[in-house]
Design an enzyme around this catalytic site. Sequence first.
Site, short mmCIF file in Angstrom:
data_model
loop_
_atom_site.label_atom_id
_atom_site.label_comp_id
_atom_site.label_asym_id
_atom_site.label_seq_id
_atom_site.Cartn_x
_atom_site.Cartn_y
_atom_site.Cartn_z
N ARG A 77 13.96 44.06 87.92
CA ARG A 77 13.79 44.79 89.17
C ARG A 77 12.31 44.99 89.46
NH1 ARG A 77 14.71 49.46 88.44
NH2 ARG A 77 15.53 49.55 86.34
N TYR A 115 17.22 38.18 91.14
CA TYR A 115 17.55 39.00 89.96
C TYR A 115 18.56 40.10 90.32
CZ TYR A 115 17.55 42.41 86.34
OH TYR A 115 17.99 43.29 85.40
N GLY A 116 19.48 40.35 89.39
CA GLY A 116 20.58 41.31 89.57
C GLY A 116 20.28 42.53 90.41
N LYS A 132 22.57 48.51 92.47
CA LYS A 132 21.57 49.58 92.61
C LYS A 132 21.35 49.96 94.07
CE LYS A 132 20.88 49.40 88.22
NZ LYS A 132 21.41 50.49 87.39
N HIS A 169 23.46 57.36 87.97
CA HIS A 169 23.19 56.24 87.06
C HIS A 169 23.75 56.61 85.68
CE1 HIS A 169 19.87 53.40 85.24
NE2 HIS A 169 21.00 52.74 85.47
N SER A 186 17.50 52.61 82.32
CA SER A 186 17.89 51.22 82.09
C SER A 186 17.51 50.78 80.68
CB SER A 186 17.16 50.32 83.09
OG SER A 186 17.32 50.83 84.39
N CYS A 217 18.62 51.60 77.75
CA CYS A 217 18.54 52.64 76.71
C CYS A 217 19.89 52.85 76.04
CB CYS A 217 18.05 53.96 77.30
SG CYS A 217 16.31 53.94 77.70
N ASP A 266 27.38 51.92 83.87
CA ASP A 266 26.10 52.01 84.59
C ASP A 266 26.11 53.00 85.76
OD1 ASP A 266 23.39 51.05 84.83
OD2 ASP A 266 23.99 49.93 86.61
N ARG A 297 20.47 38.88 80.58
CA ARG A 297 21.66 39.65 80.96
C ARG A 297 22.94 38.84 80.79
NH1 ARG A 297 20.96 45.12 83.08
NH2 ARG A 297 18.72 45.40 83.06
C1 OXD Z 1 19.26 48.56 85.43
C2 OXD Z 1 20.53 47.80 85.42
O1 OXD Z 1 18.19 47.96 85.56
O2 OXD Z 1 21.57 48.43 85.24
O3 OXD Z 1 19.33 49.80 85.33
O4 OXD Z 1 20.53 46.58 85.61
MN MN Z 2 21.31 50.57 85.24
#
Ligand code: OXD
Ligand code: MN
Length: 579
Positions: free
Chosen positions: A68, A196-197, A205, A225, A247, A249, A274, A363
């Site tokens: 991100r 990217y995701g 997000k 989150h 993120s 963690c 998430d 990922r």
């Molecule tokens: C993040 C994710 O970056 O869930 O928090 O992909």
């Molecule tokens: Mn996340």
Amino acid sequence: MSHQSLHAWVEDVAALTRPNKIHWCDGSEQEYQQMVQELLNDGALIELNQDSHPNCYLHRSDPQDVARVEHLTFVCTNNKADAGPNNNWMDPKEAHALMDDLYAGCMEGRTLYVVPYCMGPVESPYSRLGVEITDSPYVVANMRVMTRMGQAARDKIEAGAPFVKGLHSIGELDPERRYIMHFPEELTINSFGSGYGGNALLGKKCHALRIASWQARQEGWLAEHMLIVGVESPEGEVHYIAAAFPSACGKTNLAMLVPPEEYKGWKIWTVGDDICWMHPGPDGRLWAVNPEAGYFGVAPGTSEKTNPNAMAMLQRDAIFTNVAVTSDQQPWWEGMQDGTPATDWRGRDFDAENGKASHPNARFTVSAKQCPSYTEKADEAQGVPISAILFGGRRAGLVPLVMEAKDWAHGVLLGATMASETTAAATGQVGVVRRDPMAMKPFCGYHYGDYWAHWLSFADKVPNLPKVFQVNWFRKDGDGNFMWPGFGDNLRVLEWVIQRCKGEAEVVSTPVGLVPKADGVNLTGLEMNQEQLKSLITIDQSGWQHEFSEIKTYLDGFSPRLPASMANLAENIEQQLSS
Ligand code: OXD
Ligand code: MN
């Protein structure tokens, strides 16, 4: 918004972006397979070993498009102050002009995909609809896994249901021409220049957190989150816990944990890893749904030891992004016990001199239903009732293993003042401690001061609120070793949390929160004694004094919208610490 407006919007976007073709996604298996075939044909996906990993594929992203981009992510509200100091802001008119310039002709030679999706179980009153227009078939394939995508969502939109409009183009993947723009007042997202995701799967997000948090404030709910996990005792009693961690963690690991050997008869049920949408329920509790249908998890560090359930769900029907591969085309990443990488995430022969084999933010994308701890509750319209909320981060020092808030307002303060070391999930420096209130720093779509006031307002609205806790699995000793085993053993802490929710287990009251007694956490079977546990739950008075002087400066940055009661509570705790 009506049926016409969806079609009219698609036409407008097509006129601007000039694609060769328009494809309306129906979300079928056949369509997914067709998409995969096209991606394989043009090299955007690579087949992994189909004997060991049936229907698994690898995508290698542009090396400059791996995370991100928080510095290029904007919240564009009419009034700048509404976005708050926690967001980058741009005037909506200026942002639209900038984006329209980038979009002009950007889909020439490409197909424009219309991706209708539903965040949350399709029949849930808490679900929200969206449509993502994208020129990336990789994004379409991922959206099929991550959301309830296709005809059912389209039918609802065509019947007149409101929806979020997301427009995405990978552009030229040029980091200099990359923006992720949110227009919460228009329920609109514009993303350009990244595949990217978090930048490109707009349901995640952008919609389910930034736009949804804005809507949630207006409508009286919370978009967070957080993972959602069910803990079932041997007696068959299930408590659902929502937990916010920044993120990378360990949300996915906690959501799927496998109980340690000593916890015979305990079961873990994964509802989400998430995102959590919580609504006041008719019974006066908070009820939560996971708006997502899949997991977009961090691969490195995932192993039989840290997360055996994830390893099991990744054996088939998964998309891997930026992992390494073995000589027989099996996916590989750092932390895996077996296998040897032959090719790194960039497709080069692996050479340890060149760094890691997989990218640290590599990922996997996989359907939630493939997780062995999946529960049908994840698809239930009402969601699950939440007994406890945890806030956690990576803190090498100071923050105890677990600490309970004295009441809801104190819990909100615990969440608002949490901090964590940064990770590879976002571009930028890794390992620096930054404040990340409620783990929402990159995702709260409006002013944090207003957000905390919204959280505080639940005290008057919801009679049976969850209890709130702060946790920290990441304390290190003087030699830099982790002091708590973590992973499956975190159930020991969850057990204490559940006891507290039931009004059991004693606590020690300190100015910063309620901590367990030295014999409060079950250590049976661990190579750890009560003395060692004590060092994990003892409150370091002078360390916390220093922390609170920083906290007060941090909170001041949100005035004049900082709730006065929160500032007063912080002041009050600081005074108790110094007396
Ligand atoms: C993040 C994710 O970056 O869930 O928090 O992909
Ligand atoms: Mn996340």
